[in-house]
Design a protein around this motif. Structure first.
Motif, short mmCIF file in Angstrom:
data_model
loop_
_atom_site.label_atom_id
_atom_site.label_comp_id
_atom_site.label_asym_id
_atom_site.label_seq_id
_atom_site.Cartn_x
_atom_site.Cartn_y
_atom_site.Cartn_z
N LYS A 103 0.84 -1.20 0.00
CA LYS A 103 0.00 0.00 0.00
C LYS A 103 0.87 1.24 0.00
O LYS A 103 0.51 2.26 -0.58
N ALA A 118 -6.81 9.45 -1.02
CA ALA A 118 -6.90 9.96 0.35
C ALA A 118 -5.52 10.34 0.87
O ALA A 118 -4.54 9.66 0.56
N VAL A 141 -8.60 5.62 9.02
CA VAL A 141 -8.43 4.36 8.27
C VAL A 141 -7.03 3.83 8.47
O VAL A 141 -6.05 4.52 8.18
N LYS A 143 -4.35 0.83 7.62
CA LYS A 143 -4.11 -0.28 6.69
C LYS A 143 -2.75 -0.91 6.95
O LYS A 143 -1.73 -0.23 6.89
N VAL A 153 -7.44 -3.96 6.69
CA VAL A 153 -7.98 -2.60 6.74
C VAL A 153 -8.97 -2.46 7.88
O VAL A 153 -9.91 -3.24 8.00
N ILE A 155 -11.38 0.47 9.83
CA ILE A 155 -11.87 1.84 9.91
C ILE A 155 -12.25 2.07 11.36
O ILE A 155 -13.27 1.55 11.84
N GLU A 183 -4.79 6.59 6.79
CA GLU A 183 -5.41 7.38 5.72
C GLU A 183 -6.56 8.23 6.19
O GLU A 183 -7.28 7.88 7.13
N GLU A 184 -6.77 9.29 5.46
CA GLU A 184 -7.95 10.15 5.60
C GLU A 184 -9.17 9.30 5.23
O GLU A 184 -9.14 8.52 4.28
N PHE A 185 -10.27 9.45 5.99
CA PHE A 185 -11.50 8.71 5.73
C PHE A 185 -12.32 9.42 4.64
O PHE A 185 -12.65 10.59 4.79
N LEU A 186 -12.59 8.71 3.57
CA LEU A 186 -13.35 9.30 2.45
C LEU A 186 -14.79 8.79 2.49
O LEU A 186 -15.06 7.69 2.95
N GLU A 190 -18.63 3.71 -3.85
CA GLU A 190 -17.46 2.97 -4.34
C GLU A 190 -17.77 2.24 -5.64
O GLU A 190 -18.89 1.75 -5.82
N LYS A 212 -19.18 -5.75 -0.39
CA LYS A 212 -18.20 -6.45 0.44
C LYS A 212 -18.73 -6.97 1.76
O LYS A 212 -18.20 -7.93 2.30
N MET A 271 -13.60 5.75 -5.49
CA MET A 271 -14.75 6.28 -4.77
C MET A 271 -15.12 7.63 -5.37
O MET A 271 -14.25 8.48 -5.60
N ILE A 280 -9.20 4.34 -3.74
CA ILE A 280 -9.16 3.66 -2.45
C ILE A 280 -8.01 2.66 -2.45
O ILE A 280 -7.25 2.55 -1.52
N GLU A 281 -7.92 1.89 -3.53
CA GLU A 281 -6.84 0.91 -3.64
C GLU A 281 -6.68 0.48 -5.09
O GLU A 281 -7.59 0.67 -5.90
#
Ligand code: AMP
Ligand code: GLY
Length: 414
Positions: A103, A118, A141, A143, A153, A155, A183-186, A190, A212, A271, A280-281
């Motif tokens: 990541k 993010a 977030v 990870k 991951v 949250i 990470e910043e939460f977005l 998605e 998911k 997202m 996001i990834e």
């Protein structure tokens, strides 16, 4: 042409099926494959990460093209080894797979090349990580940096949860030695945009949306994916053009620039936030279960397309109009512990496609053999129709140890 598909899930069943539609494929092997794949291909009992045996098999059987499904095989360098032997293979090298397996690598690349994502920071020291979280906002977030099969991951909604998670990841090394990306939460919707990529030459697939969480209304624990669909009404042509230019093409170019050109499927987990589309990834492979709803719409010859990419030439995938929707049948208890061996009846009455994820044949009967067992994928001119057909077909399948989500696709109708 003899083709080998590496992997054993619903994704690989969909890949094998797309290949089986090509007149170019004279023989299909799958390693290790599954009970559903066995109806279309010859399954050979070689593990997906057993690269040396796969190389040997490909040589002995004059396999002209190998297509890799799972990230684990990519991460151990299956593509590098096949290429060393002069064998055609569809997938990224070990170095290019870092876009998924690390990541931190993915984040640094995005920042360097101005790909929207993010905000983040990377830590190895627990104290520093905790200090950073305390100065930031919640939720946050966290990870784990490494291949953690989607389990890395968290949250965190509270400071206590964040601290406990950092403790797990950095002090108790629950996932192994590693780093944490914070990470910043977005917020936003998605979606998944997969592209065929050969260096800087790319060609998109229809956008899809995964589900998911285990239960309806996105409740319950995270899973490998409980269903998916195409198309997404909330992703406009403008959104798509933006994501292609500023995210997918930019990353393909960046990978070339960095000396690790990407070949295969680049998966953007994106997202649509109030501040635009952000990453996001990334995954370095076909998504699961997205592939099961995307590949049925492939109009192009799959063997030709995969070969074009394997050779580093410009892919140009064409797609059928319409919608697809897939609902996963999972063993009761999944993603926690579950029983295997429950008899499944009635699939012969199903008109939709069925891709097997975790089944086996026992005493001549089809039985459950995994957490996610199969995905029922309906195609239609509209998404509503596809949803209705998938639901009708699900009702024809009899098994006393399966459950499924009843709201797959509903986000498209809000
Ligand atoms: P990943 O394993 O990176 O796909 O993350 C699993 C899920 O966590 C994603 O599908 C998102 O729903 C959520 N997630 C990951 N990163 C963020 C973020 N920065 N903001 C909000 N949600 C996120
Ligand atoms: N559907 C998410 C993934 O393939 O990782």
């Amino acid at each position: 042409m003899k083709v080998l598909v590496v992997g054993s899930g619903g994704r690989e069943h969909a890949i094998v099926e797309a290949i089986s539609r090509s007149p170019k494929a004279t023989k299909i092997y799958a390693a290790p494959g599954n009970a559903g794949i066995a109806t279309l291909a010859e399954c050979v009992a070689i593990k997906d990460t057993d690269v040396e045996r796969l190389v040997e098999f490909a040589k002995e059987n004059q396999v002209e093209l190998t297509v890799v499904g799972p990230e684990a095989a990519l991460a151990v360098g299956i593509v590098d080894r096949f290429r060393e032997e002069g064998l055609n293979i569809f997938g990224p090298t070990k170095a290019a797979t870092e876009i998924e397996s690390s990541k931190d690598f993915a984040k640094r690349l995005m920042v360097k090349y101005g790909v929207p994502t993010a905000g983040y920071a990377t830590f190895t020291a627990f104290d520093e990580a905790l200090d950073y979280v305390k100065r930031g906002s919640l939720p946050t977030v966290l990870k784990y940096d490494g291949l953690a099969a989607g389990k890395g991951v968290v949250i965190a909604q509270t400071m206590e949860e964040a601290e406990a998670t950092l403790r797990d990841m950095l002090l108790d090394t629950k996932f192994g030695e590693g780093r944490v990306v914070i990470e910043e939460f977005l917020t936003g919707e998605e979606f998944s945009l997969m592209c065929f990529v050969a260096g800087n030459k790319i060609s998109p697939m229809p956008v899809a949306q995964d589900h998911k969480r285990a239960y309806d209304n996105d409740e319950g624990p995270n899973t490998g994916g409980m269903g998916a669909y195409t198309e997404l009404p909330f992703i406009t042509a403008e959104d798509h053009a933006y994501a292609m230019e500023h995210i997918m093409q930019r990353v393909a170019d960046a990978m070339v620039e960095e000396g690790t050109p990407f070949t295969g499927v680049l998966y953007g987990g994106l997202m649509k936030t109030p501040n635009g589309i952000k990453v996001i990834e990334f995954n370095a492979r076909f998504g699961d279960p997205e592939t099961e709803v995307v590949l049925p719409r492939l109009k192009s010859d799959a063997v030709e397309l995969f070969m074009t990419v394997a050779k580093g030439e410009q892919p140009a995938a064409e797609w059928h109009e319409g919608a697809t929707l897939g609902i996963v049948l999972a063993s009761k208890g999944y993603p926690g512990s579950y029983d295997k061996g429950a008899v499944i009846r009635g699939i012969e009455n199903v008109e939709s496609k069925i891709y097997h994820m975790g089944t086996a044949i026992k005493d001549g009967e089809l039985v459950t053999a995994g957490g996610r067992v199969m995905i029922v994928v309906a195609s239609a001119s509209t998404l509503r129709e596809a949803q209705q057909r998938a639901r009708e077909d699900i009702a024809k399948i009899e098994c006393d140890n399966l459950f499924h989500r009843t709201d797959i696709g509903n986000k498209a109708f809000r």
